[in-house]
Design a protein around this motif. Structure first.
Motif, PDB file in Angstrom:
ATOM      1  N   ARG A 256       0.786  -9.257   2.478  1.00 56.44           N
ATOM      2  CA  ARG A 256       0.797  -7.798   2.558  1.00 56.44           C
ATOM      3  C   ARG A 256      -0.635  -7.260   2.638  1.00 56.44           C
ATOM      4  NH1 ARG A 256       0.219  -3.319  -0.344  1.00 56.44           N
ATOM      5  NH2 ARG A 256      -0.394  -4.429  -2.233  1.00 56.44           N
TER       6      ARG A 256
ATOM      7  N   LYS B  14      -2.076  -8.034   6.077  1.00 57.20           N
ATOM      8  CA  LYS B  14      -1.534  -7.120   7.087  1.00 57.20           C
ATOM      9  C   LYS B  14      -2.176  -5.744   6.962  1.00 57.20           C
ATOM     10  CE  LYS B  14       3.016  -9.195   7.818  1.00 57.20           C
ATOM     11  NZ  LYS B  14       4.473  -9.031   7.660  1.00 57.20           N
ATOM     12  N   LEU B  15      -2.361  -5.319   5.733  1.00 59.80           N
ATOM     13  CA  LEU B  15      -2.989  -4.021   5.503  1.00 59.80           C
ATOM     14  C   LEU B  15      -4.430  -4.034   5.995  1.00 59.80           C
ATOM     15  CD1 LEU B  15      -2.441  -1.250   4.293  1.00 59.80           C
ATOM     16  CD2 LEU B  15      -3.194  -2.136   2.100  1.00 59.80           C
TER      17      LEU B  15
ATOM     18  N   LYS C 286      -5.646  -5.916   8.296  1.00 59.84           N
ATOM     19  CA  LYS C 286      -5.611  -5.977   9.755  1.00 59.84           C
ATOM     20  C   LYS C 286      -5.342  -4.587  10.333  1.00 59.84           C
ATOM     21  CE  LYS C 286      -3.489  -8.263  13.666  1.00 59.84           C
ATOM     22  NZ  LYS C 286      -2.435  -9.134  14.146  1.00 59.84           N
ATOM     23  N   SER C 287      -4.443  -3.865   9.681  1.00 57.25           N
ATOM     24  CA  SER C 287      -4.148  -2.521  10.185  1.00 57.25           C
ATOM     25  C   SER C 287      -5.373  -1.613  10.066  1.00 57.25           C
ATOM     26  CB  SER C 287      -2.955  -1.921   9.449  1.00 57.25           C
ATOM     27  OG  SER C 287      -3.300  -1.574   8.127  1.00 57.25           O
ATOM     28  N   PHE C 288      -6.177  -1.836   9.025  1.00 55.35           N
ATOM     29  CA  PHE C 288      -7.403  -1.043   8.885  1.00 55.35           C
ATOM     30  C   PHE C 288      -8.397  -1.381   9.993  1.00 55.35           C
ATOM     31  CE2 PHE C 288      -6.660  -0.604   4.107  1.00 55.35           C
ATOM     32  CZ  PHE C 288      -6.171   0.683   4.245  1.00 55.35           C
ATOM     33  N   SER C 289      -8.470  -2.649  10.362  1.00 52.33           N
ATOM     34  CA  SER C 289      -9.436  -3.043  11.382  1.00 52.33           C
ATOM     35  C   SER C 289      -9.051  -2.505  12.751  1.00 52.33           C
ATOM     36  CB  SER C 289      -9.579  -4.560  11.420  1.00 52.33           C
ATOM     37  OG  SER C 289      -8.387  -5.146  11.904  1.00 52.33           O
ATOM     38  N   GLU C 290      -7.786  -2.177  12.927  1.00 51.87           N
ATOM     39  CA  GLU C 290      -7.331  -1.647  14.210  1.00 51.87           C
ATOM     40  C   GLU C 290      -7.533  -0.137  14.317  1.00 51.87           C
ATOM     41  OE1 GLU C 290      -3.302  -2.969  14.349  1.00 51.87           O
ATOM     42  OE2 GLU C 290      -3.858  -5.037  14.769  1.00 51.87           O
ATOM     43  N   THR C 291      -7.900   0.497  13.224  1.00 51.78           N
ATOM     44  CA  THR C 291      -8.119   1.941  13.262  1.00 51.78           C
ATOM     45  C   THR C 291      -9.581   2.239  13.562  1.00 51.78           C
ATOM     46  OG1 THR C 291      -8.592   2.074  10.911  1.00 51.78           O
ATOM     47  CG2 THR C 291      -6.291   2.294  11.571  1.00 51.78           C
TER      48      THR C 291
END
Length: 96
Positions: free
Chosen positions: A58, A61-62, A64-69
């Motif tokens: 988790r 994934k979190l 990774k989601s930050f790196s995509e922003t």
């Protein structure tokens, strides 16, 4: 017709065999109980490890989601540090 003494001897023999069988079954039962307890402990440990890995997944994934922003990297690092601190607090609470 067998005598009373012979009949009593047969009854005594059968009783002794039943006592031996009962003792063997009791020993087997004790071993199975120990095995069951060991398997229960192993299952609990596996469940704990699974929860730990799910939590790590988790967090990854979190992250990774930050790196995509488009947020600044310092903000991302601070959020990750906050999550790590929160996880550390949870681990301390779980160990109590």
């Amino acid at each position: 017709m067998p005598s009373v003494a012979e009949q009593l001897n047969k009854i005594v023999d059968k009783t002794e065999r039943l006592i031996e069988l009962c003792a063997a079954l009791q020993e087997e039962n004790d071993l199975l109980k120990l095995e069951s307890e060991a398997l229960t402990v192993a299952l609990d440990a596996s469940k704990g490890k699974t929860k730990e890995l799910e939590e790590k997944l988790r967090v990854l994934k979190l992250a990774k989601s930050f790196s995509e922003t488009n947020e600044k990297s310092l903000d991302i690092k601070q959020k990750i540090n906050d999550f790590v601190q929160e996880i550390d607090k949870c681990i301390v609470l779980l160990k109590k």
